[in-house]
Design a protein around this motif. Structure first.
Motif, PDB file in Angstrom:
ATOM      1  N   THR A   1      40.947  29.368  50.643  1.00 47.37           N
ATOM      2  CA  THR A   1      40.542  30.750  50.427  1.00 47.37           C
ATOM      3  C   THR A   1      39.230  31.056  51.128  1.00 47.37           C
ATOM      4  OG1 THR A   1      41.651  30.737  48.287  1.00 47.37           O
ATOM      5  CG2 THR A   1      39.962  32.404  48.604  1.00 47.37           C
ATOM      6  N   ILE A   2      39.201  32.164  51.838  1.00 46.83           N
ATOM      7  CA  ILE A   2      37.941  32.614  52.432  1.00 46.83           C
ATOM      8  C   ILE A   2      37.060  33.226  51.358  1.00 46.83           C
ATOM      9  CG2 ILE A   2      36.856  34.221  54.060  1.00 46.83           C
ATOM     10  CD1 ILE A   2      39.441  33.996  55.745  1.00 46.83           C
ATOM     11  N   ALA A   3      37.650  34.059  50.516  1.00 47.71           N
ATOM     12  CA  ALA A   3      36.900  34.723  49.453  1.00 47.71           C
ATOM     13  C   ALA A   3      37.846  35.107  48.329  1.00 47.71           C
ATOM     14  CB  ALA A   3      36.208  35.972  49.987  1.00 47.71           C
ATOM     15  N   SER A   4      37.308  35.142  47.131  1.00 47.92           N
ATOM     16  CA  SER A   4      38.052  35.740  46.033  1.00 47.92           C
ATOM     17  C   SER A   4      37.660  37.218  46.015  1.00 47.92           C
ATOM     18  CB  SER A   4      37.714  35.051  44.707  1.00 47.92           C
ATOM     19  OG  SER A   4      36.348  35.219  44.393  1.00 47.92           O
ATOM     20  N   VAL A   5      38.458  38.024  45.346  1.00 49.37           N
ATOM     21  CA  VAL A   5      38.206  39.466  45.358  1.00 49.37           C
ATOM     22  C   VAL A   5      38.300  39.997  43.943  1.00 49.37           C
ATOM     23  CG1 VAL A   5      38.902  41.712  46.288  1.00 49.37           C
ATOM     24  CG2 VAL A   5      39.221  39.642  47.670  1.00 49.37           C
ATOM     25  N   SER A   6      37.316  40.799  43.572  1.00 44.62           N
ATOM     26  CA  SER A   6      37.347  41.496  42.302  1.00 44.62           C
ATOM     27  C   SER A   6      37.181  42.987  42.608  1.00 44.62           C
ATOM     28  CB  SER A   6      36.230  41.016  41.377  1.00 44.62           C
ATOM     29  OG  SER A   6      36.341  41.677  40.130  1.00 44.62           O
ATOM     30  N   PRO A   7      38.309  43.687  42.709  1.00 42.83           N
ATOM     31  CA  PRO A   7      38.230  45.100  43.075  1.00 42.83           C
ATOM     32  C   PRO A   7      37.777  46.004  41.938  1.00 42.83           C
ATOM     33  CG  PRO A   7      40.506  44.443  42.793  1.00 42.83           C
ATOM     34  CD  PRO A   7      39.671  43.211  42.624  1.00 42.83           C
ATOM     35  N   GLY A   8      37.562  45.442  40.775  1.00 39.36           N
ATOM     36  CA  GLY A   8      37.074  46.196  39.622  1.00 39.36           C
ATOM     37  C   GLY A   8      36.033  45.370  38.907  1.00 39.36           C
ATOM     38  N   TYR A   9      36.193  45.238  37.623  1.00 38.06           N
ATOM     39  CA  TYR A   9      35.311  44.487  36.733  1.00 38.06           C
ATOM     40  C   TYR A   9      35.141  43.037  37.195  1.00 38.06           C
ATOM     41  CZ  TYR A   9      34.322  42.116  32.238  1.00 38.06           C
ATOM     42  OH  TYR A   9      33.811  41.350  31.240  1.00 38.06           O
ATOM     43  N   VAL A  10      33.899  42.581  37.285  1.00 37.98           N
ATOM     44  CA  VAL A  10      33.598  41.171  37.569  1.00 37.98           C
ATOM     45  C   VAL A  10      33.213  40.519  36.249  1.00 37.98           C
ATOM     46  CG1 VAL A  10      31.967  39.573  38.653  1.00 37.98           C
ATOM     47  CG2 VAL A  10      32.856  41.504  39.946  1.00 37.98           C
ATOM     48  N   GLY A  11      33.917  39.459  35.927  1.00 38.64           N
ATOM     49  CA  GLY A  11      33.629  38.707  34.708  1.00 38.64           C
ATOM     50  C   GLY A  11      33.463  37.242  35.043  1.00 38.64           C
ATOM     51  N   LEU A  12      34.011  36.385  34.199  1.00 38.06           N
ATOM     52  CA  LEU A  12      33.867  34.944  34.382  1.00 38.06           C
ATOM     53  C   LEU A  12      34.508  34.426  35.661  1.00 38.06           C
ATOM     54  CD1 LEU A  12      34.379  33.595  30.766  1.00 38.06           C
ATOM     55  CD2 LEU A  12      32.321  33.399  32.166  1.00 38.06           C
ATOM     56  N   SER A  13      35.421  35.188  36.239  1.00 36.56           N
ATOM     57  CA  SER A  13      36.075  34.714  37.467  1.00 36.56           C
ATOM     58  C   SER A  13      35.077  34.443  38.581  1.00 36.56           C
ATOM     59  CB  SER A  13      37.132  35.722  37.932  1.00 36.56           C
ATOM     60  OG  SER A  13      36.524  36.957  38.249  1.00 36.56           O
ATOM     61  N   ILE A  14      33.948  35.135  38.568  1.00 31.59           N
ATOM     62  CA  ILE A  14      32.952  34.883  39.624  1.00 31.59           C
ATOM     63  C   ILE A  14      32.387  33.466  39.483  1.00 31.59           C
ATOM     64  CG2 ILE A  14      30.936  35.881  38.441  1.00 31.59           C
ATOM     65  CD1 ILE A  14      30.084  36.922  41.250  1.00 31.59           C
ATOM     66  N   MET A  15      32.234  32.999  38.253  1.00 33.68           N
ATOM     67  CA  MET A  15      31.695  31.653  38.054  1.00 33.68           C
ATOM     68  C   MET A  15      32.669  30.601  38.582  1.00 33.68           C
ATOM     69  SD  MET A  15      28.760  31.985  37.008  1.00 33.68           S
ATOM     70  CE  MET A  15      27.728  33.215  36.305  1.00 33.68           C
ATOM     71  N   GLN A  16      33.951  30.826  38.328  1.00 31.78           N
ATOM     72  CA  GLN A  16      34.948  29.890  38.839  1.00 31.78           C
ATOM     73  C   GLN A  16      34.934  29.881  40.361  1.00 31.78           C
ATOM     74  OE1 GLN A  16      39.304  30.655  38.582  1.00 31.78           O
ATOM     75  NE2 GLN A  16      39.249  28.827  37.288  1.00 31.78           N
ATOM     76  N   SER A  17      34.939  31.052  40.954  1.00 28.98           N
ATOM     77  CA  SER A  17      34.949  31.159  42.406  1.00 28.98           C
ATOM     78  C   SER A  17      33.719  30.490  43.014  1.00 28.98           C
ATOM     79  CB  SER A  17      35.012  32.639  42.805  1.00 28.98           C
ATOM     80  OG  SER A  17      35.139  32.776  44.191  1.00 28.98           O
ATOM     81  N   LEU A  18      32.553  30.827  42.505  1.00 31.05           N
ATOM     82  CA  LEU A  18      31.313  30.253  43.051  1.00 31.05           C
ATOM     83  C   LEU A  18      31.250  28.749  42.796  1.00 31.05           C
ATOM     84  CD1 LEU A  18      28.714  33.020  42.090  1.00 31.05           C
ATOM     85  CD2 LEU A  18      30.096  32.798  44.183  1.00 31.05           C
ATOM     86  N   GLY A  19      31.768  28.313  41.666  1.00 32.87           N
ATOM     87  CA  GLY A  19      31.795  26.884  41.367  1.00 32.87           C
ATOM     88  C   GLY A  19      32.594  26.103  42.405  1.00 32.87           C
ATOM     89  N   TYR A  20      33.641  26.721  42.922  1.00 37.44           N
ATOM     90  CA  TYR A  20      34.436  26.104  43.987  1.00 37.44           C
ATOM     91  C   TYR A  20      33.838  26.379  45.370  1.00 37.44           C
ATOM     92  CZ  TYR A  20      38.250  24.696  40.910  1.00 37.44           C
ATOM     93  OH  TYR A  20      39.012  24.083  39.940  1.00 37.44           O
ATOM     94  N   GLY A  21      32.701  27.078  45.409  1.00 40.12           N
ATOM     95  CA  GLY A  21      32.037  27.346  46.683  1.00 40.12           C
ATOM     96  C   GLY A  21      32.617  28.527  47.440  1.00 40.12           C
ATOM     97  N   VAL A  22      33.395  29.348  46.774  1.00 44.62           N
ATOM     98  CA  VAL A  22      34.065  30.468  47.429  1.00 44.62           C
ATOM     99  C   VAL A  22      33.348  31.767  47.068  1.00 44.62           C
ATOM    100  CG1 VAL A  22      36.240  31.746  47.606  1.00 44.62           C
ATOM    101  CG2 VAL A  22      36.257  29.239  47.474  1.00 44.62           C
TER     102      VAL A  22
END
Length: 165
Positions: free
Chosen positions: A65-86
């Motif tokens: 994955t180049i990037a994860s996308v949150s087109p609305g509300y950002v919640g805990l998913s950002i922590m998962q994404s950043l934890g994987y370096g994405v």
């Protein structure tokens, strides 16, 4: 707002690399409508992965994955994404959860505004164009997340507050 993401991806498709794919991870009431809407796009460009809890499968998905996308509300998913370096592409003006504080524009996040398909399409094109830079930053993104937002880092902050140090 997965429907907004699908619309943006469709708008950006001719400006993205031919091997780019949009992969939805998770389950929800929009699955049938997303499946139907994505059927008009070229075969193989959109995948609906469903719920994924297996860490090895998540690691494999994030690795591609180049990037994860949150087109609305950002919640805990950002922590998962950043934890994987994405890094994450996120809507700027949404009612986000406190976790959005981890988003550092230009380092681990690319915000788009306004929250429209056109603006998100431009962000997708930008992140794809700059993919080598974002991929090269993965270790730093993951390390920053670990240092600032791991259970240990957060516990240290609480301990320091209680001890007054």
């Amino acid at each position: 707002r997965p429907d907004l993401l699908l619309q943006a991806f469709s708008q950006a498709l001719d400006r993205l690399p031919v091997d780019s794919r949009l992969v939805f991870v998770g389950e929800g009431p929009m699955e049938a409508s997303l499946r139907k809407a994505s059927s008009s796009l070229p075969a193989g460009r959109v995948a609906l992965q469903g719920h994924v809890a297996d860490p090895e499968l998540l690691r494999s998905l994030y690795a591609r994955t180049i990037a994860s996308v949150s087109p609305g509300y950002v919640g805990l998913s950002i922590m998962q994404s950043l934890g994987y370096g994405v890094p994450m592409v996120a809507a700027r003006d949404e009612p986000h959860a406190p976790e959005v504080e981890a988003a550092i524009e230009g380092f681990n996040c690319l915000f788009f505004t306004p929250t429209t398909a056109e603006a998100l399409a431009e962000a997708l094109v930008t992140i794809a164009r700059d993919a080598p830079t974002w991929v090269a930053r993965r270790a730093a993104i993951s390390e920053a997340c670990r240092l600032n937002y791991s259970a240990e880092a957060m516990a240290d902050g609480f301990i320091s507050a209680v001890e007054g140090t």
